[in-house]
Design a protein around this motif. Structure first.
Motif, PDB file in Angstrom:
ATOM      1  N   VAL A  55       0.842  -1.203   0.000  1.00 19.46           N
ATOM      2  CA  VAL A  55       0.000   0.000   0.000  1.00 19.46           C
ATOM      3  C   VAL A  55       0.875   1.251   0.000  1.00 19.46           C
ATOM      4  O   VAL A  55       0.676   2.171  -0.798  1.00 19.46           O
ATOM      5  CB  VAL A  55      -0.967  -0.002   1.209  1.00 19.46           C
ATOM      6  CG1 VAL A  55      -1.597   1.370   1.433  1.00 19.46           C
ATOM      7  CG2 VAL A  55      -2.047  -1.064   1.026  1.00 19.46           C
ATOM      8  N   VAL A  56       1.866   1.273   0.870  1.00 15.73           N
ATOM      9  CA  VAL A  56       2.755   2.437   0.956  1.00 15.73           C
ATOM     10  C   VAL A  56       3.542   2.604  -0.341  1.00 15.73           C
ATOM     11  O   VAL A  56       3.670   3.721  -0.863  1.00 15.73           O
ATOM     12  CB  VAL A  56       3.698   2.315   2.175  1.00 15.73           C
ATOM     13  CG1 VAL A  56       4.750   3.412   2.160  1.00 15.73           C
ATOM     14  CG2 VAL A  56       2.892   2.369   3.472  1.00 15.73           C
ATOM     15  N   ALA A  57       4.049   1.510  -0.887  1.00 10.80           N
ATOM     16  CA  ALA A  57       4.813   1.580  -2.131  1.00 10.80           C
ATOM     17  C   ALA A  57       3.954   2.119  -3.274  1.00 10.80           C
ATOM     18  O   ALA A  57       4.411   2.958  -4.063  1.00 10.80           O
ATOM     19  CB  ALA A  57       5.380   0.211  -2.486  1.00 10.80           C
ATOM     20  N   LEU A  58       2.722   1.656  -3.362  1.00  9.46           N
ATOM     21  CA  LEU A  58       1.823   2.153  -4.410  1.00  9.46           C
ATOM     22  C   LEU A  58       1.545   3.641  -4.227  1.00  9.46           C
ATOM     23  O   LEU A  58       1.551   4.405  -5.197  1.00  9.46           O
ATOM     24  CB  LEU A  58       0.510   1.354  -4.407  1.00  9.46           C
ATOM     25  CG  LEU A  58       0.595  -0.069  -4.953  1.00  9.46           C
ATOM     26  CD1 LEU A  58      -0.682  -0.843  -4.637  1.00  9.46           C
ATOM     27  CD2 LEU A  58       0.858  -0.060  -6.454  1.00  9.46           C
ATOM     28  N   ALA A  59       1.323   4.049  -2.990  1.00 11.34           N
ATOM     29  CA  ALA A  59       1.068   5.467  -2.724  1.00 11.34           C
ATOM     30  C   ALA A  59       2.279   6.315  -3.097  1.00 11.34           C
ATOM     31  O   ALA A  59       2.136   7.386  -3.700  1.00 11.34           O
ATOM     32  CB  ALA A  59       0.698   5.670  -1.260  1.00 11.34           C
ATOM     33  N   LEU A  60       3.469   5.818  -2.746  1.00  8.32           N
ATOM     34  CA  LEU A  60       4.690   6.567  -3.076  1.00  8.32           C
ATOM     35  C   LEU A  60       4.923   6.653  -4.583  1.00  8.32           C
ATOM     36  O   LEU A  60       5.570   7.589  -5.058  1.00  8.32           O
ATOM     37  CB  LEU A  60       5.898   5.931  -2.392  1.00  8.32           C
ATOM     38  CG  LEU A  60       5.951   6.076  -0.867  1.00  8.32           C
ATOM     39  CD1 LEU A  60       7.112   5.276  -0.293  1.00  8.32           C
ATOM     40  CD2 LEU A  60       6.059   7.551  -0.475  1.00  8.32           C
ATOM     41  N   ASN A  80      -6.302   4.328   3.794  1.00  6.45           N
ATOM     42  CA  ASN A  80      -5.997   5.606   4.451  1.00  6.45           C
ATOM     43  C   ASN A  80      -5.450   5.396   5.862  1.00  6.45           C
ATOM     44  O   ASN A  80      -4.557   6.126   6.301  1.00  6.45           O
ATOM     45  CB  ASN A  80      -7.231   6.499   4.464  1.00  6.45           C
ATOM     46  CG  ASN A  80      -7.599   6.965   3.063  1.00  6.45           C
ATOM     47  OD1 ASN A  80      -6.739   7.099   2.195  1.00  6.45           O
ATOM     48  ND2 ASN A  80      -8.876   7.195   2.834  1.00  6.45           N
ATOM     49  N   GLN A  81      -5.963   4.381   6.567  1.00 13.16           N
ATOM     50  CA  GLN A  81      -5.437   4.065   7.904  1.00 13.16           C
ATOM     51  C   GLN A  81      -3.975   3.605   7.821  1.00 13.16           C
ATOM     52  O   GLN A  81      -3.145   4.025   8.632  1.00 13.16           O
ATOM     53  CB  GLN A  81      -6.281   2.978   8.567  1.00 13.16           C
ATOM     54  CG  GLN A  81      -7.663   3.420   8.963  1.00 13.16           C
ATOM     55  CD  GLN A  81      -8.550   2.262   9.405  1.00 13.16           C
ATOM     56  OE1 GLN A  81      -8.298   1.096   9.068  1.00 13.16           O
ATOM     57  NE2 GLN A  81      -9.605   2.574  10.154  1.00 13.16           N
ATOM     58  N   ILE A  82      -3.676   2.745   6.864  1.00 16.02           N
ATOM     59  CA  ILE A  82      -2.300   2.263   6.702  1.00 16.02           C
ATOM     60  C   ILE A  82      -1.372   3.418   6.365  1.00 16.02           C
ATOM     61  O   ILE A  82      -0.276   3.543   6.936  1.00 16.02           O
ATOM     62  CB  ILE A  82      -2.238   1.167   5.612  1.00 16.02           C
ATOM     63  CG1 ILE A  82      -2.952  -0.094   6.103  1.00 16.02           C
ATOM     64  CG2 ILE A  82      -0.796   0.874   5.205  1.00 16.02           C
ATOM     65  CD1 ILE A  82      -3.187  -1.148   5.022  1.00 16.02           C
ATOM     66  N   LEU A  83      -1.802   4.280   5.462  1.00 17.74           N
ATOM     67  CA  LEU A  83      -0.966   5.421   5.073  1.00 17.74           C
ATOM     68  C   LEU A  83      -0.764   6.393   6.235  1.00 17.74           C
ATOM     69  O   LEU A  83       0.330   6.920   6.420  1.00 17.74           O
ATOM     70  CB  LEU A  83      -1.570   6.125   3.860  1.00 17.74           C
ATOM     71  CG  LEU A  83      -1.587   5.293   2.573  1.00 17.74           C
ATOM     72  CD1 LEU A  83      -2.304   6.048   1.462  1.00 17.74           C
ATOM     73  CD2 LEU A  83      -0.188   4.893   2.169  1.00 17.74           C
ATOM     74  N   ALA A  84      -1.818   6.595   7.024  1.00 19.93           N
ATOM     75  CA  ALA A  84      -1.699   7.486   8.190  1.00 19.93           C
ATOM     76  C   ALA A  84      -0.723   6.896   9.210  1.00 19.93           C
ATOM     77  O   ALA A  84       0.092   7.604   9.796  1.00 19.93           O
ATOM     78  CB  ALA A  84      -3.056   7.720   8.818  1.00 19.93           C
ATOM     79  N   ALA A  85      -0.801   5.585   9.412  1.00 24.81           N
ATOM     80  CA  ALA A  85       0.079   4.928  10.381  1.00 24.81           C
ATOM     81  C   ALA A  85       1.527   4.930   9.922  1.00 24.81           C
ATOM     82  O   ALA A  85       2.442   4.924  10.750  1.00 24.81           O
ATOM     83  CB  ALA A  85      -0.389   3.493  10.618  1.00 24.81           C
ATOM     84  N   SER A  87       2.998   7.310   8.216  1.00 22.48           N
ATOM     85  CA  SER A  87       3.538   8.668   8.132  1.00 22.48           C
ATOM     86  C   SER A  87       4.682   8.857   9.112  1.00 22.48           C
ATOM     87  O   SER A  87       4.566   8.520  10.288  1.00 22.48           O
ATOM     88  CB  SER A  87       2.460   9.714   8.426  1.00 22.48           C
ATOM     89  OG  SER A  87       1.441   9.638   7.478  1.00 22.48           O
ATOM     90  N   GLY A  88       5.796   9.328   8.612  1.00 23.04           N
ATOM     91  CA  GLY A  88       6.958   9.556   9.471  1.00 23.04           C
ATOM     92  C   GLY A  88       7.790   8.320   9.725  1.00 23.04           C
ATOM     93  O   GLY A  88       8.766   8.366  10.458  1.00 23.04           O
ATOM     94  N   LYS A  89       7.418   7.197   9.121  1.00 23.97           N
ATOM     95  CA  LYS A  89       8.180   5.957   9.273  1.00 23.97           C
ATOM     96  C   LYS A  89       8.756   5.583   7.922  1.00 23.97           C
ATOM     97  O   LYS A  89       8.237   5.953   6.877  1.00 23.97           O
ATOM     98  CB  LYS A  89       7.274   4.811   9.751  1.00 23.97           C
ATOM     99  CG  LYS A  89       6.640   5.041  11.091  1.00 23.97           C
ATOM    100  CD  LYS A  89       5.755   3.856  11.432  1.00 23.97           C
ATOM    101  CE  LYS A  89       5.012   4.085  12.729  1.00 23.97           C
ATOM    102  NZ  LYS A  89       4.097   2.975  13.021  1.00 23.97           N
ATOM    103  N   ASP A  90       9.810   4.776   7.943  1.00 23.77           N
ATOM    104  CA  ASP A  90      10.399   4.285   6.697  1.00 23.77           C
ATOM    105  C   ASP A  90       9.531   3.228   6.040  1.00 23.77           C
ATOM    106  O   ASP A  90       9.453   3.120   4.838  1.00 23.77           O
ATOM    107  CB  ASP A  90      11.795   3.705   6.938  1.00 23.77           C
ATOM    108  CG  ASP A  90      12.791   4.774   7.339  1.00 23.77           C
ATOM    109  OD1 ASP A  90      13.781   4.419   7.966  1.00 23.77           O
ATOM    110  OD2 ASP A  90      12.569   5.949   7.006  1.00 23.77           O
ATOM    111  N   ALA A  91       8.884   2.396   6.863  1.00 17.68           N
ATOM    112  CA  ALA A  91       8.018   1.344   6.352  1.00 17.68           C
ATOM    113  C   ALA A  91       6.990   1.017   7.417  1.00 17.68           C
ATOM    114  O   ALA A  91       7.229   1.231   8.589  1.00 17.68           O
ATOM    115  CB  ALA A  91       8.826   0.089   6.016  1.00 17.68           C
TER     116      ALA A  91
END
Length: 92
Positions: A55-60, A80-85, A87-91
């Protein structure tokens, strides 16, 4: 014999090396992680981590949350919950 011992025995067998070559790893792991913590993630937890990383990779890469939800089979709210969580982390 605990889990770490069995794991390192299996690694030594797989790599065909003497088990003693892994003693330093055994000691360091027990020093760093030993004690009261005895947690091994379940397959389900690992699948969730893998999905969150995707999810994060796709968003990036610029994919929108609705498309991410469709591609990963989860709700847009969960995306959106995964992306919010993350935030500020590498993964996640």
């Amino acid at each position: 014999m605990d889990f770490l011992s069995r794991l390192l025995d299996a690694v030594a067998t797989h790599l065909q090396i003497p088990r003693e070559h892994l003693d330093a790893i055994d000691q360091q792991t027990r020093s760093d992680e030993g004690g009261d913590r005895h947690y091994i993630a379940s397959i389900t937890a690992l699948e969730c981590q893998t999905r969150a990383k995707r999810v994060v990779a796709l968003a990036l890469s610029g994919v929108g949350s609705a498309q991410i939800a469709e591609r990963t089979g989860i709700s847009q709210r969960r995306v959106n919950q995964i992306l919010a969580a993350s935030s500020g982390k590498d993964a996640p």
